[in-house]
Design an enzyme around this catalytic site. Structure first.
Site, PDB file in Angstrom:
ATOM      1  N   CYS A  98      -0.413   4.348   1.835  1.00 52.60           N
ATOM      2  CA  CYS A  98      -0.348   3.954   3.156  1.00 52.60           C
ATOM      3  C   CYS A  98       1.368   3.852   4.281  1.00 52.60           C
ATOM      4  O   CYS A  98       1.238   4.597   4.503  1.00 52.60           O
ATOM      5  CB  CYS A  98      -0.542   2.435   4.056  1.00 52.60           C
ATOM      6  SG  CYS A  98      -2.390   1.400   3.182  1.00 52.60           S
ATOM      7  N   ASP A  99       2.481   3.898   2.625  1.00 55.62           N
ATOM      8  CA  ASP A  99       3.895   3.487   3.693  1.00 55.62           C
ATOM      9  C   ASP A  99       4.579   4.695   2.519  1.00 55.62           C
ATOM     10  O   ASP A  99       5.952   4.368   3.698  1.00 55.62           O
ATOM     11  CB  ASP A  99       4.161   2.523   3.411  1.00 55.62           C
ATOM     12  CG  ASP A  99       3.075   0.837   4.676  1.00 55.62           C
ATOM     13  OD1 ASP A  99       2.346   1.582   5.907  1.00 55.62           O
ATOM     14  OD2 ASP A  99       3.007   0.428   4.202  1.00 55.62           O
ATOM     15  N   CYS A 158       0.479  -1.118  -0.274  1.00 49.27           N
ATOM     16  CA  CYS A 158      -0.488  -0.043   0.007  1.00 49.27           C
ATOM     17  C   CYS A 158       0.487   1.339   0.323  1.00 49.27           C
ATOM     18  O   CYS A 158       1.357   1.352   0.748  1.00 49.27           O
ATOM     19  CB  CYS A 158      -1.157  -0.157   1.100  1.00 49.27           C
ATOM     20  SG  CYS A 158      -1.636   1.555   1.646  1.00 49.27           S
TER      21      CYS A 158
END
Ligand code: NAP
Length: 313
Positions: free
Chosen positions: A141-142, A138
């Protein structure tokens, strides 16, 4: 376990675009509707940083999460009930279907399955060990964990290329590792990636093994044409790099094995979303279909809800 004695006209399983659209259409048709989602709304699209091909979407920087937030508000507006629960089993035979969840059992006359899909693993040695320690699925997200670091993206489809472009805003350099010498992604997306000076390509290549002490700091890649192996090590100053896997999806259909007709794990429907059991419909990425997009997911959800209404009549 609680038993919900309410009998719903429609139960929708899953709160991604297909499930939310089904919830909107069924609620708007004044059907007594319950949408069951185990976690956050949105499914895979909520991990997408930017949506630019959803018709009518011209807002610069619209994310999957912001589009989903508006869809879920609409579900509530039309009177569909929602509950957070995890489905353990479904009983599909007979006129009344049962959805057995961790917290309660729910009953319905029609069921719309919109359980979606989840990311496929890259499939190399050491992958599990480095999830959250260099390996991610993701970018939204990261990506910020890799500000100024080198990042590798595995895959050649729309997700891999679009997410590589997003990652290039953070990373020093993004290298796309693809097992062939041509991308699967849409041509317009490819062109943007080829023009991006921070994006490089490692063609005909797969990752064999990931290495590192704690954090991911090395990997062995193999050229599939020559079979030659190459070691890639993190820059000494960095001591780590990131690997993002975007190698496609696996349908979330294990609850329906032996109960509904499937093809390679995808639920088989006709063009009106009917499965092989009357009153049971499938919509979105869990369904066998040729184009998996938000626009086709919401279309499936709408059709399934209207078909459920017709069945109830
Ligand atoms: P995808 O289209 O299935 O592409 C998966 C990619 O990963 C392919 O390039 C495939 O290689 C590669 N791959 C598969 N298994 C692999 C393995 N074990 N090791 C290495 N590489 C592997 O998946 P996706 O990109 O996630 O897209 C899924 C669906 O969502 C598609 O229908 C896509 O069009 C859609 N989507 C659309 C958009 C958009 O329109 N903006 C954005 C994201 C996703 P091969 O090419 O060799 O098979």
């Amino acid at each position: 376990m609680d038993v919900s004695y309410e009998l719903y006209d429609v139960i929708v399983l899953g709160g991604g675009p297909a499930g939310l659209a089904a919830g909107i259409y069924a609620g708007r048709s004044r059907l007594k509707t319950l949408l069951i989602e185990k976690g956050m709304y949105g499914g895979q699209i909520s991990m997408t940083n930017e949506i630019e091909n959803y018709p009518g979407q011209l807002q610069e920087g619209e994310s999957g999460a912001s589009l989903i937030a508006r869809m879920s508000e609409q579900v509530v507006k039309f009177g569909t009930e929602t509950v957070q629960d995890i489905v353990k089993e479904v009983l599909l035979e007979g006129e009344i279907k049962q959805v057995i969840c961790e917290r309660a059992t729910y009953k319905c006359k029609t069921l719309i399955i919109a359980t979606g899909a989840f990311p496929r693993a890259i499939g190399c040695k050491g992958e599990g060990q480095f999830v959250g320690r260099g390996v991610s699925y993701c970018a939204t997200c990261d990506a910020n964990f890799f500000e100024g670091f080198d990042v590798y993206v595995v895959g050649g489809g729309d997700s891999a290329i679009e997410e590589a472009m997003y990652l290039s805003r953070f990373a020093r350099k993004v290298t796309i590792i693809h097992r062939r010498d041509a991308l699967r992604a849409a041509k317009s997306v490819q062109e943007k990636a080829f023009r991006n000076p921070k994006i490089a390509f490692l063609w005909d290549t797969v990752i064999e093994e990931l290495h590192g002490e704690g954090l991911l700091s090395g990997m062995t890649v193999r050229n599939v044409k020559t079979n030659s192996l190459t070691q890639i090590l993190a820059d000494e100053k960095d001591g780590m790099f990131g690997v993002f896997g975007f190698t496609g999806n696996i349908p979330k259909s294990e609850l329906f094995v032996g109960k509904l007709e499937m093809d390679e794990g995808y639920l088989v429907t006709n063009e009106d979303m009917h499965t092989n059991i009357p009153g049971v419909y499938a919509a979105g990425d869990v369904r066998k279909k040729s184009l998996r997009q938000v626009v086709t997911a919401v279309s499936d959800g709408a059709i399934a809800a209207i078909q459920a209404e017709k069945y109830l009549e």
